[in-house]
Design an enzyme around this catalytic site. Structure first.
Site, PDB file in Angstrom:
ATOM      1  CG  PHE A  14      -1.908   1.176   1.154  1.00 46.44           C
ATOM      2  CD1 PHE A  14      -3.048   1.097   0.356  1.00 46.44           C
ATOM      3  CD2 PHE A  14      -1.669   2.355   1.855  1.00 46.44           C
ATOM      4  CE1 PHE A  14      -3.933   2.175   0.270  1.00 46.44           C
ATOM      5  CE2 PHE A  14      -2.548   3.433   1.756  1.00 46.44           C
ATOM      6  CZ  PHE A  14      -3.681   3.333   0.975  1.00 46.44           C
TER       7      PHE A  14
ATOM      8  CG  ASP B  78       5.614   3.411   1.490  1.00 45.60           C
ATOM      9  OD1 ASP B  78       5.714   4.059   2.543  1.00 45.60           O
ATOM     10  OD2 ASP B  78       4.541   3.297   0.852  1.00 45.60           O
TER      11      ASP B  78
ATOM     12  CE  LYS C 150       0.125   5.430   7.650  1.00 36.27           C
ATOM     13  NZ  LYS C 150      -1.256   5.611   8.050  1.00 36.27           N
TER      14      LYS C 150
HETATM   15  C1  LIG Z   1       3.135   2.211   3.701  1.00 40.05           C
HETATM   16  C2  LIG Z   1       2.212   3.345   3.375  1.00 40.05           C
HETATM   17  N1  LIG Z   1       2.483   4.141   2.328  1.00 40.05           N
HETATM   18  C3  LIG Z   1       1.699   5.171   2.000  1.00 40.05           C
HETATM   19  C4  LIG Z   1       0.560   5.449   2.702  1.00 40.05           C
HETATM   20  C5  LIG Z   1      -0.291   6.602   2.301  1.00 40.05           C
HETATM   21  O1  LIG Z   1      -0.127   7.655   3.198  1.00 40.05           O
HETATM   22  P1  LIG Z   1      -1.191   8.855   3.203  1.00 40.05           P
HETATM   23  O2  LIG Z   1      -2.490   8.258   3.617  1.00 40.05           O
HETATM   24  O3  LIG Z   1      -0.628   9.836   4.189  1.00 40.05           O
HETATM   25  O4  LIG Z   1      -1.246   9.395   1.821  1.00 40.05           O
HETATM   26  C6  LIG Z   1       0.224   4.654   3.808  1.00 40.05           C
HETATM   27  C7  LIG Z   1      -1.006   4.918   4.565  1.00 40.05           C
HETATM   28  O5  LIG Z   1      -1.537   4.076   5.253  1.00 40.05           O
HETATM   29  C8  LIG Z   1       1.065   3.577   4.151  1.00 40.05           C
HETATM   30  O6  LIG Z   1       0.794   2.777   5.179  1.00 40.05           O
END
Ligand SMILES: Cc1ncc(COP(=O)(O)O)c(C=O)c1O
Length: 403
Positions: A139, A224, A253
């Site tokens: 994700f 990520d 986050k």
């Molecule tokens: C690993 C990862 N990448 C990207 C995102 C996306 O972040 P945002 O919701 O701040 O756009 C999330 C959100 O849960 C995530 O867990």
């Protein structure tokens, strides 16, 4: 006092229905506790989905925010500003990074990372070097590029033609990656622990294999760390415990500990392709966000706090084991640090939401990751006593579920 005219029913009347929030409306938080409109108290093991790394209303963050609020809120990228440069310097002094780009959300940091990888390949290699390899159940956010890179087609289908040349493979399957990669691959994008996908840990050998293959094919390794970064797994960033150094890392986050901010970290040689005008965002590097994140960085990048994450992981795992001995609901508990997933066994398939709601009834806030995993992502500074209390409540919720 909360506003009685504001009700949960109002949400259904006036909000786009893409979320399904719980019945209660939180109005106040302090540390790892939250109170709703009826002044009912909850222990928060969600951390706002791994965001509130230092709990709610941390006094030093409140000071950082309010002090900055009195000085300068926003200037745009026509100018730089002191908090942004201070935060970037802290990041560079404590990670592999030589250059930093600020944005506002995890998705935007990943969007920047993917664009950087494409542009770097475009500037330096064959024009066909555009393939991005990502993983099933990964994700990366909800912009169209990042959601297409994500590993769940249910999130990306139904929005028209998708950004092309993205290949999805099984996570932790190094031979699949060996077979798929070629000189046309410009980047491999992965999480060092799949959070949303079900709290699935990475094999260290897989992470190291990705690194080697990226070197072999001149592809950028993009980690990520939006969910795993800033102390969540017990090191400042998860890569530090994996024996690999990425080319690009994304953080969000917990970076702002509750204030929206994200960052893309990279090396000089890659950063140089994003020349003036190639990419940007109005709010990126906003002084308010950076002032809070800078204080959060200082507080999280602390040996005692990071060691505490591991201790607290053990406490939670131990409590979950005991609950499971009594009620036999989980087939495993997995994850790292304070990002843990309790996986429901076959008898309780698809009941994660039910257990989440039963927990809320007990005054405990937990997360799900998919239909079968209960996820815990509390504040990193939650106390041992609060963990004990939370696990007592969770035990009651499990009891209700198994009745
Ligand atoms: C690993 C990862 N990448 C990207 C995102 C996306 O972040 P945002 O919701 O701040 O756009 C999330 C959100 O849960 C995530 O867990």
């Amino acid at each position: 006092m909360s506003n009685p005219a504001i009700t949960r029913a109002l949400f259904d009347q006036i909000m786009v229905p893409n979320y399904a929030p719980l019945a209660m409306i939180p109005v106040r938080g302090e540390g790892s506790r939250v109170w709703d409109q009826e002044n009912r108290e909850y222990i928060d093991l969600t951390g706002g989905i791994a965001v509130n790394a230092l709990g709610h209303a941390h006094p030093e963050l409140v000071t950082a925010l309010t002090e900055q609020a009195k000085k300068l809120w926003h200037v745009s990228n026509y100018y730089t500003n002191e908090p942004a440069l201070q935060l970037a310097q802290q990041i560079i002094d404590n990670t592999f990074a030589e250059k930093v780009f600020f944005a506002n959300s995890g998705a935007e940091a990943n969007e920047a990372a993917l664009k950087l990888a494409r542009r770097f390949a475009f500037d330096n290699y064959d024009k066909e070097k555009t393939e991005i390899i990502a993983f099933h159940h990964g994700f990366h956010g909800r912009t169209f590029f990042t959601v297409s890179a994500g590993g769940s087609t249910s999130y990306s289908n139904g929005f028209g033609p998708k950004p092309g040349d993205i290949t999805h493979l099984d996570y932790n399957d190094l031979s699949a990656l060996e077979n798929a990669m070629s000189d046309k691959t410009c980047a491999v994008l992965l999480e060092p622990l799949q959070g949303e996908g079900g709290v699935l840990p990475i094999d260290k050998s897989f992470a190291q294999g990705v690194r080697k293959l990226c070197d072999k094919y001149n592809a950028l390794m993009i980690l990520d760390e939006v969910q795993t970064g800033m102390g969540r797994t017990g090191s400042l960033f998860a890569y530090m415990a994996l024996g690999v150094i990425p080319d690009v890392l994304t953080s969000a986050k917990s970076l702002g500990a509750g204030f929206p901010i994200s960052a893309m970290l990279t090396l000089d040689k890659f950063a140089s392709c994003l020349t003036v005008g190639t990419h940007g965002t109005t709010f990126g590097g906003n002084p308010l966000a950076c002032a809070v994140a800078s204080k959060a960085f200082e507080l999280i990048n602390n040996e005692t706090l990071l060691n505490g994450v591991k201790e607290k992981e053990h406490l939670i795992r131990h409590a979950l084991e005991k609950i499971n001995q009594q009620y036999d609901v989980f087939k495993e508990v997995r994850g790292a640090g304070l990002l843990l997933g309790a996986v429901l066994n076959d008898q309780y398939q698809d009941r994660a939401k039910d257990l989440l709601l039963a927990s809320a009834d007990q005054g405990l806030l937990v997360l799900a990751a998919g239909a079968n995993v209960i996820r815990f992502a509390p504040a990193l500074n939650i106390s041992h006593q609060e963990i004990d209390q939370a696990m007592d409540k969770f035990k009651q919720a499990v009891k209700v579920l198994t009745k």
